[in-house]
Design an enzyme around this catalytic site. Structure first.
Site, short mmCIF file in Angstrom:
data_model
loop_
_atom_site.label_atom_id
_atom_site.label_comp_id
_atom_site.label_asym_id
_atom_site.label_seq_id
_atom_site.Cartn_x
_atom_site.Cartn_y
_atom_site.Cartn_z
N LYS A 166 -18.84 6.07 -4.14
CA LYS A 166 -18.60 5.53 -2.80
C LYS A 166 -17.70 4.31 -2.92
O LYS A 166 -18.00 3.37 -3.67
CB LYS A 166 -19.95 5.14 -2.18
O1 G3P Z 1 -25.13 4.46 4.13
C1 G3P Z 1 -24.18 4.08 5.05
C2 G3P Z 1 -24.66 4.04 6.48
O2 G3P Z 1 -25.33 5.21 6.81
C3 G3P Z 1 -25.41 2.78 6.86
O3 G3P Z 1 -26.15 2.90 8.03
O4 G3P Z 1 -27.89 2.05 9.55
O5 G3P Z 1 -26.95 0.51 7.82
O6 G3P Z 1 -25.58 1.19 9.78
P1 G3P Z 1 -26.66 1.60 8.84
#
Ligand code: G3P
Length: 217
Positions: A83
C-alpha cells in the site's frame, strides 16, 4: 465483487474468514498501531488465516525509501500487496514496483485526477476513501462512479477498491456502480447480515415447529 476486511485485528479477521465470504485483507498504519503488535508478526498471522491479497502499507514518503520498504514487504509472501500513499513520490515508486511485478494498492485517493494518475502508474488497486469524503460533505460515492467510468472508458487494469466504508449502504452502492472490491470493517460485515424480518421469521418457524412437537428425523 471481492470482499476484503479492513482490519488488523486477528480475532476479527479469523471470524470474517470463517464466514466463507472473505477474499482479502487491508491494513493501514493506524489499524496496525491499534493492535500494539510487531508488524511482521501480525502479517504472518494474517497470512496464515487468509489466502488472498493482504495490503501492507509503507511509511516512507520518498521514492527510494518507499521502494526499500515495498520490496521488503513483497518478499514476505506473494499475497502481500504494497500500500502506497497517493503522492508524487508514491506514484514514482508504484511505476517502478509495477515494472518489477510487485502488486500495489494506492491509498488515500480523494479525486478522479488522482485515480487517473494511479492507473497511469500501473497500480494494481486504487483506494478511494468514501467515508472521509462524506465526512467533509463531499459525496464519496460520486467519486467511485467517476473512477469506475474513467477506468472503463480506457480499459485500465487498475481495480477500484472502495475504502473507508462506514455503513452497509456504501457496500450496496459500490456494488451497483461496479467497484471491483469493497474493503469493509468487521462491524459493517456483521451489519450486512441483519434483517428484522429474518430474525422474526426464524423465531416464528422455530416456535411453530416446537408447538407441533415435530421432529426432523
Ligand atoms: O484502510 C483504509 C480506509 O478504509 C480507512 O477507513 O474509516 O479510517 O476512513 P477510515
Amino acid at each position: 465483487m471481492k470482499f476484503f476486511i479492513d482490519s488488523a485485528n486477528i480475532d476479527e479477521i479469523r471470524e470474517a474468514a470463517s464466514l466463507g465470504i472473505l477474499d482479502g485483507v487491508t491494513t493501514n498504519p493506524s489499524l496496525v498501531a491499534k493492535e500494539g503488535k510487531n508488524f511482521r508478526q501480525l502479517l504472518d498471522e494474517i497470512l496464515e488465516l487468509v489466502n488472498g491479497p493482504i495490503s501492507a502499507e509503507v511509511v516512507s514518503t520518498d521514492r527510494d525509501g518507499i521502494l526499500v520498504e515495498a520490496r521488503e514487504l513483497a518478499a514476505i509472501h506473494p499475497n502481500i500487496v504494497v500500500k502506497v500513499p497517493l503522492i508524487r513520490e508514491g506514484l514514482k515508486a508504484v511505476r517502478q514496483l509495477t515494472d518489477e511485478g510487485i502488486k500495489t494498492n494506492v491509498t488515500l485517493c480523494f479525486s478522479p485526477t488522482q485515480a487517473l494518475l494511479a492507473a497511469k502508474a500501473g497500480a494494481t488497486y486504487i483506494s478511494p476513501f468514501i467515508g472521509r469524503l462524506d465526512d467533509i460533505s463531499i459525496d464519496g460515492m460520486e467519486l467511485i462512479q467517476q473512477i469506475v467510468t474513467i477506468y472503463q472508458n480506457y480499459n485500465f487494469g487498475t481495480q477500484v477498491l472502495a475504502a473507508s466504508i462506514r455503513h452497509p449502504l456504501h457496500v450496496v452502492q459500490a456494488a451497483m456502480m461496479g467497484a471491483d472490491v469493497a474493503t469493509i470493517p468487521f462491524k459493517i460485515i456483521d451489519m450486512m447480515f441483519m434483517h428484522p424480518l429474518t430474525e422474526s421469521g426464524l423465531q416464528k418457524f422455530l416456535d411453530d415447529w416446537k408447538k407441533n412437537e415435530a421432529k426432523l428425523v
